[in-house]
Design a protein around this motif. Structure first.
Motif, PDB file in Angstrom:
ATOM      1  N   SER A 238      38.910  15.867 -30.627  1.00  0.00           N
ATOM      2  CA  SER A 238      40.369  15.968 -30.639  1.00  0.00           C
ATOM      3  C   SER A 238      40.913  15.375 -31.940  1.00  0.00           C
ATOM      4  CB  SER A 238      40.981  15.223 -29.453  1.00  0.00           C
ATOM      5  OG  SER A 238      40.547  15.787 -28.239  1.00  0.00           O
ATOM      6  N   PRO A 239      41.645  16.164 -32.743  1.00  0.00           N
ATOM      7  CA  PRO A 239      42.215  15.602 -33.969  1.00  0.00           C
ATOM      8  C   PRO A 239      43.139  14.417 -33.704  1.00  0.00           C
ATOM      9  CG  PRO A 239      42.316  18.003 -33.999  1.00  0.00           C
ATOM     10  CD  PRO A 239      41.900  17.606 -32.623  1.00  0.00           C
ATOM     11  N   TRP A 240      43.869  14.468 -32.577  1.00  0.00           N
ATOM     12  CA  TRP A 240      44.730  13.347 -32.194  1.00  0.00           C
ATOM     13  C   TRP A 240      44.104  12.679 -30.976  1.00  0.00           C
ATOM     14  CZ3 TRP A 240      46.679  17.903 -34.096  1.00  0.00           C
ATOM     15  CH2 TRP A 240      47.512  17.799 -35.225  1.00  0.00           C
ATOM     16  N   SER A 250      44.837   9.534 -35.682  1.00  0.00           N
ATOM     17  CA  SER A 250      44.445  10.808 -36.287  1.00  0.00           C
ATOM     18  C   SER A 250      44.111  10.619 -37.762  1.00  0.00           C
ATOM     19  CB  SER A 250      45.569  11.841 -36.116  1.00  0.00           C
ATOM     20  OG  SER A 250      46.729  11.464 -36.847  1.00  0.00           O
ATOM     21  N   GLY A 251      44.900   9.804 -38.468  1.00  0.00           N
ATOM     22  CA  GLY A 251      44.598   9.524 -39.867  1.00  0.00           C
ATOM     23  C   GLY A 251      43.319   8.729 -40.028  1.00  0.00           C
ATOM     24  N   LEU A 252      43.090   7.794 -39.108  1.00  0.00           N
ATOM     25  CA  LEU A 252      41.856   7.006 -39.157  1.00  0.00           C
ATOM     26  C   LEU A 252      40.640   7.902 -38.957  1.00  0.00           C
ATOM     27  CD1 LEU A 252      40.607   4.211 -39.397  1.00  0.00           C
ATOM     28  CD2 LEU A 252      40.978   3.879 -36.949  1.00  0.00           C
ATOM     29  N   GLU A 253      40.768   8.896 -38.061  1.00  0.00           N
ATOM     30  CA  GLU A 253      39.666   9.832 -37.847  1.00  0.00           C
ATOM     31  C   GLU A 253      39.394  10.659 -39.097  1.00  0.00           C
ATOM     32  OE1 GLU A 253      37.556  10.088 -35.314  1.00  0.00           O
ATOM     33  OE2 GLU A 253      38.529   8.339 -34.428  1.00  0.00           O
ATOM     34  N   VAL A 254      40.447  11.038 -39.818  1.00  0.00           N
ATOM     35  CA  VAL A 254      40.248  11.749 -41.085  1.00  0.00           C
ATOM     36  C   VAL A 254      39.463  10.872 -42.053  1.00  0.00           C
ATOM     37  CG1 VAL A 254      41.410  12.715 -43.115  1.00  0.00           C
ATOM     38  CG2 VAL A 254      42.331  13.166 -40.837  1.00  0.00           C
ATOM     39  N   ARG A 255      39.854   9.613 -42.142  1.00  0.00           N
ATOM     40  CA  ARG A 255      39.204   8.685 -43.083  1.00  0.00           C
ATOM     41  C   ARG A 255      37.746   8.471 -42.719  1.00  0.00           C
ATOM     42  NH1 ARG A 255      37.347   7.141 -46.633  1.00  0.00           N
ATOM     43  NH2 ARG A 255      37.851   5.577 -48.207  1.00  0.00           N
ATOM     44  N   LEU A 256      37.435   8.474 -41.424  1.00  0.00           N
ATOM     45  CA  LEU A 256      36.068   8.222 -40.987  1.00  0.00           C
ATOM     46  C   LEU A 256      35.215   9.488 -40.976  1.00  0.00           C
ATOM     47  CD1 LEU A 256      36.816   5.818 -37.981  1.00  0.00           C
ATOM     48  CD2 LEU A 256      35.971   5.188 -40.252  1.00  0.00           C
ATOM     49  N   ALA A 257      35.837  10.663 -41.065  1.00  0.00           N
ATOM     50  CA  ALA A 257      35.093  11.918 -40.969  1.00  0.00           C
ATOM     51  C   ALA A 257      34.224  12.173 -42.185  1.00  0.00           C
ATOM     52  CB  ALA A 257      36.061  13.081 -40.757  1.00  0.00           C
TER      53      ALA A 257
END
Length: 423
Positions: A238-240, A250-257
């Motif tokens: 889930s993006p969010w 959601s931004g943290l997941e982008v950074r960790l991806a």
């Protein structure tokens, strides 16, 4: 007992040092100098809406005028009012507007769930422009938002870098609000001014965080590349995330991806309504702190994912904020009581006391000065902002124990912030 006092006061000195250092760095942060050329992009605005009949019409009108080439998709999350009817009527007049409706039992599960569902619907039902996903950007927009005319141009320049996966626009709080008489009206104006001042401070923090690639995403004016969102959904992620601070998560997941993915801050921005009701404000801030607590377990991934040391330290400091605020709330009780005890026994170190007081006041006064200069406030209104800041900070701190109570009770339900109609 004296050892306990020394430990508590040592902890207070550490927290004060962290606060002063971080604030000073934020005060000195400046936007990047280089301006890359614009890249052609297709924007789709996604508006999660629950009982937004008071504001949705004006928001659609603003977006259609300020972003003539964009599509606007409204996710009606089982509203009880005329939100869906207003959007449907606008969609019949303008084919750039689309209405998606969620129904029970899936509806009203939180803003993040609505956004995940909405993006999946856009991809599955072919509601996006027939161009590559890398050239498309989704913009999360609140139902009371207003778009700056220069924002999309700045976003085109930012997303010209293929490694930029997300961006956050600057947020401003519209002044005015619902009219009230007497002290309620004065308190309401104070709250609106302080919220805008707070977002001014956040703007400087975002500029600082941009240097270490840790820009935080917010729920309004949040830009995300659709190719990234599609990849996350295809992988079953889930993006969010399902937390109350789904935008930051959601931004943290982008950074960790991926280590190469970047998040940027956009100086052009969006405006939104502020809160003038104390109970609603405390409930909103408690929800934000509660969501931060839910994000805290990601701290382990922050330290295991390849990234700059500055990024790790910044994310650690942010994720630890609820706990640091809880300690600060204790110190707000401890220090006055300790000061009275020392005064009564004649043990006050006046030079040290005055120095600490000056340090604590210097940063807030600097923010007020810079904010007043940018907004050309009259001396009277600037004084109103300066005198109201301690009260506003105390009110925010009062939401911390409420957040911890809800978190440890497992009360993770989503409580939506109500809007008011504007002329």
């Amino acid at each position: 007992m004296s050892t306990c006092f020394e430990i508590v006061e040592g902890l207070g000195a550490v927290l004060l040092s962290l606060y002063l250092t971080y604030s000073l760095c934020a005060l000195l942060a400046r936007p990047p100098g280089s301006v890359p050329p614009e890249r052609p992009l297709h924007f789709t605005f996604l508006i999660p809406a629950l009982n937004e009949a008071a504001v949705i019409g004006a928001t659609l009108q603003n977006l259609l005028a300020a972003a003539p080439g964009a599509r606007v998709v409204v996710i009606d999350d089982a509203s009880d009012d005329a939100t869906a009817e207003q959007v449907r009527a606008r969609a019949e007049q303008d084919d750039r507007v689309k209405l998606l409706r969620r129904r029970f039992p899936e509806a009203r599960q939180g803003k993040g769930e609505a956004l995940n569902w909405g993006v999946a619907q856009l991809l599955r039902r072919g509601l996006l422009p027939p161009v590559p996903l890398e050239e498309q950007v989704l913009v999360v927009f609140d139902a009371d938002g207003r778009l700056d005319s220069t924002l999309l141009g700045e976003a085109r320049r930012a997303f010209a870098d293929p490694d930029v996966m997300a961006a956050q626009a600057r947020i401003r709080v519209r002044q005015g609000g619902p009219r009230q008489a007497g002290w309620r009206g004065l308190f309401g104006q104070l709250m609106l001014l302080q919220q805008d001042l707070e977002f001014y401070v956040v703007r400087h923090i975002q500029l600082l965080r941009q240097r270490v690639q840790t820009v935080g995403l917010g729920g309004n004016g949040q830009f995300m590349r659709l190719s990234y969102l599609a990849a996350q959904l295809t992988a079953g992620r889930s993006p969010w995330p399902a937390v109350l601070l789904e935008d930051f998560a959601s931004g943290l997941e982008v950074r960790l991806a991926s280590p190469r993915y970047r998040l940027v801050f956009l100086e052009s921005g969006v405006t939104q309504q502020g809160l003038t009701d104390l109970r609603r404000f405390l409930r909103q801030r408690a929800r934000w702190t509660h969501g931060n607590l839910q994000c805290f377990p990601r701290l382990g991934r922050v330290w295991c994912t390849p990234m700059h040391l500055g990024a790790r330290l910044d994310l650690t400091y942010f994720l630890a904020q609820p706990w640091l605020n809880l300690v600060t709330l204790f110190l707000l009780v401890y220090y006055p009581a300790r000061a009275v005890q020392r005064f009564l026994t004649g043990e006050v170190n006046w030079p040290l006391t005055c120095s600490l007081l000056a340090l604590n006041l210097s940063i807030p006064l600097a923010w007020v000065l810079l904010y007043s200069r940018e907004n050309r406030l009259t001396p009277r209104r600037a004084a109103f902002a300066a005198l109201g800041m301690p009260l506003y900070m105390l009110i925010m701190m009062l939401s911390v124990p409420l957040a911890f109570r809800n978190f440890f009770r497992g009360q993770h339900g989503w409580v939506k912030t109500a809007r008011h109609a504007e002329v």
